[in-house]
Scaffold this motif. Structure first.
Motif, short mmCIF file in Angstrom:
data_model
loop_
_atom_site.label_atom_id
_atom_site.label_comp_id
_atom_site.label_asym_id
_atom_site.label_seq_id
_atom_site.Cartn_x
_atom_site.Cartn_y
_atom_site.Cartn_z
N VAL A 1 -25.61 43.91 61.03
CA VAL A 1 -26.07 45.19 60.47
C VAL A 1 -26.53 45.31 59.75
CG1 VAL A 1 -25.72 46.98 60.87
CG2 VAL A 1 -24.19 46.07 62.40
N GLU A 2 -27.86 45.16 59.44
CA GLU A 2 -28.77 45.58 57.80
C GLU A 2 -29.70 46.88 57.99
OE1 GLU A 2 -32.24 43.36 55.77
OE2 GLU A 2 -31.99 43.00 57.83
N VAL A 3 -28.93 47.96 56.57
CA VAL A 3 -29.18 48.35 56.85
C VAL A 3 -31.22 48.44 56.27
CG1 VAL A 3 -28.77 51.28 55.86
CG2 VAL A 3 -27.42 49.76 56.09
N VAL A 4 -31.48 49.43 56.57
CA VAL A 4 -33.02 49.46 56.17
C VAL A 4 -32.96 50.66 55.42
CG1 VAL A 4 -35.43 49.82 57.06
CG2 VAL A 4 -33.42 48.21 58.44
N GLN A 5 -32.49 52.37 56.13
CA GLN A 5 -32.44 53.52 55.44
C GLN A 5 -31.31 54.19 55.77
OE1 GLN A 5 -36.88 54.69 56.86
NE2 GLN A 5 -36.64 55.63 55.09
N ASN A 6 -30.99 55.49 54.39
CA ASN A 6 -29.65 55.90 54.48
C ASN A 6 -30.04 57.27 53.89
OD1 ASN A 6 -27.99 57.49 55.93
ND2 ASN A 6 -26.24 55.33 55.04
N GLN B 1 -28.72 63.52 57.57
CA GLN B 1 -28.82 62.26 57.03
C GLN B 1 -29.81 61.09 58.35
OE1 GLN B 1 -27.77 62.31 54.69
NE2 GLN B 1 -27.77 59.67 54.29
N PHE B 2 -30.79 60.90 57.91
CA PHE B 2 -31.03 59.84 58.47
C PHE B 2 -30.86 57.76 58.25
CE2 PHE B 2 -35.06 57.00 59.12
CZ PHE B 2 -35.36 56.31 60.72
N LYS C 1 -32.11 54.11 64.64
CA LYS C 1 -32.75 54.96 64.05
C LYS C 1 -31.41 56.57 65.08
CE LYS C 1 -37.61 54.05 64.02
NZ LYS C 1 -38.79 54.59 63.62
N ALA C 2 -31.36 56.79 63.53
CA ALA C 2 -29.96 57.96 63.82
C ALA C 2 -30.14 59.04 63.37
CB ALA C 2 -28.22 57.52 64.04
#
Length: 331
Positions: free
Chosen positions: A39-44, A56-57, A85-86
């Motif tokens: 799992v790699e995080v793109v945006q938070n 929170q997106f 996308k959450a």
């Protein structure tokens, strides 16, 4: 389209689980990741919605290639990922999953949390919920979990929290446990490919169910690690863990998409949300290839060449064997 509603109860309160879900997601993602996979995080980042307010997106990529069964690895690109996308407006969240290789595939999840034992039959808008949607209760203590994911330390039947004194859940624990909360999840799976749609959507729901069971078991089993955290502390833990996970993954080469539509620059890093459960190693019946399939012939049985003895015909091989031509070289 196949829609199901899942209800997962836990011996926690909704307010407690606000911290617990963030901790569980980050820790699980880090544990399941290794170089090139995970799992790699793109945006938070914070997000403001006119209807739901502050939230929170997050945007993530879940790289799965080595976790796919052999029959799937044979047909997908070397770099295969699911984009998540959450939008988290706790206690209400929206999560969407799309696939870099299958543009007609998607999963949509709406989640609501309430302090009850899963008895609210009208928690979702009737417009969103299809009539006669199947309701599936998931018991974190007594539902069967795939053997490869079982850990006695994460088994609610054997685990007891030192800080909360909760645990050692017995049969029928939902009716006697206090506190108790429920995660209501309305999950819609779409795979719009004629001839495969029904079977693939059913298969994906089975995987989704395993993911939900494992994730909620871990959230409770790790309660002593996060129960004393504040929101600021768990956000810092989330940030540090995401950074460590991205470093653990390493750098990814460009991914191949069937649509060949370039992805925005912001989508080039990845996820920390949903736990990624490896799929079964056996191919579903509808994707199996007959072993007795006749082999195609790529050339005629005999090949007639010009007679070199004739003066009006210069001897030369057909273009099939011209290595510099645009035709393929023989096997």
């Amino acid at each position: 389209m196949l829609m199901k509603e899942y209800r997962i109860c836990m011996p926690l309160t909704v307010e407690e689980y606000r911290i617990g879900q963030l901790y569980m997601i980050s820790k699980h993602s880090h544990e399941q990741s290794e170089r090139g996979e995970g799992v790699e995080v793109v945006q938070n980042e914070p997000y403001e919605d006119p209807t739901y307010g502050a939230g929170q997106f997050t945007e993530k990529r879940i790289y799965l290639n080595n976790k796919l069964p052999s029959w799937a690895r044979a047909v997908v690109p070397k770099i295969f990922y699911v984009t998540e996308k959450a939008w988290n407006y706790y206690p209400y969240t929206i999560t969407e999953y799309t696939c870099s290789f299958l543009p007609k595939f998607s999963i949509h999840v709406e989640t609501k949390y309430e302090d009850n034992k899963g008895v609210n039959d009208n928690i979702f808008d009737t417009e969103l919920r299809v009539e006669e949607t199947e309701v599936c209760f998931i018991d974190i203590a007594y539902d069967e979990i795939p053997e490869r994911y079982y850990k006695e330390s994460e088994d609610p039947r054997h685990f007891k929290s030192e800080k909360t004194a909760r645990g050692l859940l017995q049969e029928g624990w939902r009716d006697t446990q206090d506190p108790v909360m429920c995660s209501y999840k309305l999950v819609t799976v779409k795979f719009e490919v004629w001839g495969l749609q029904t079977r693939v959507e059913q298969f994906v729901h089975k995987v989704v169910r395993d993911v939900l069971l494992l994730g909620h078991r871990q959230a409770f089993a790790w309660v002593d690690e996060w129960i004393d955290m504040t929101m600021e502390e768990v956000r810092e833990y989330e940030r540090a863990t995401q950074e460590a996970t991205n470093k653990k993954l390493g750098t990814f080469p460009p991914a191949i998409s069937i649509s060949q539509t370039p992805l925005p620059a912001c989508a080039r890093s990845g996820p920390s949300s949903a736990p990624s459960t490896p799929l079964s190693t056996e191919a579903p019946d509808f994707l199996s290839v007959p072993k007795d399939r006749p082999r195609k012939k790529s050339a005629p049985e005999t090949l007639t060449l010009p007679d070199p003895a004739r003066r009006d015909s210069a001897f030369r091989l057909p273009s099939l064997f011209s290595w510099g031509s645009s035709h393929p070289q023989p096997q």
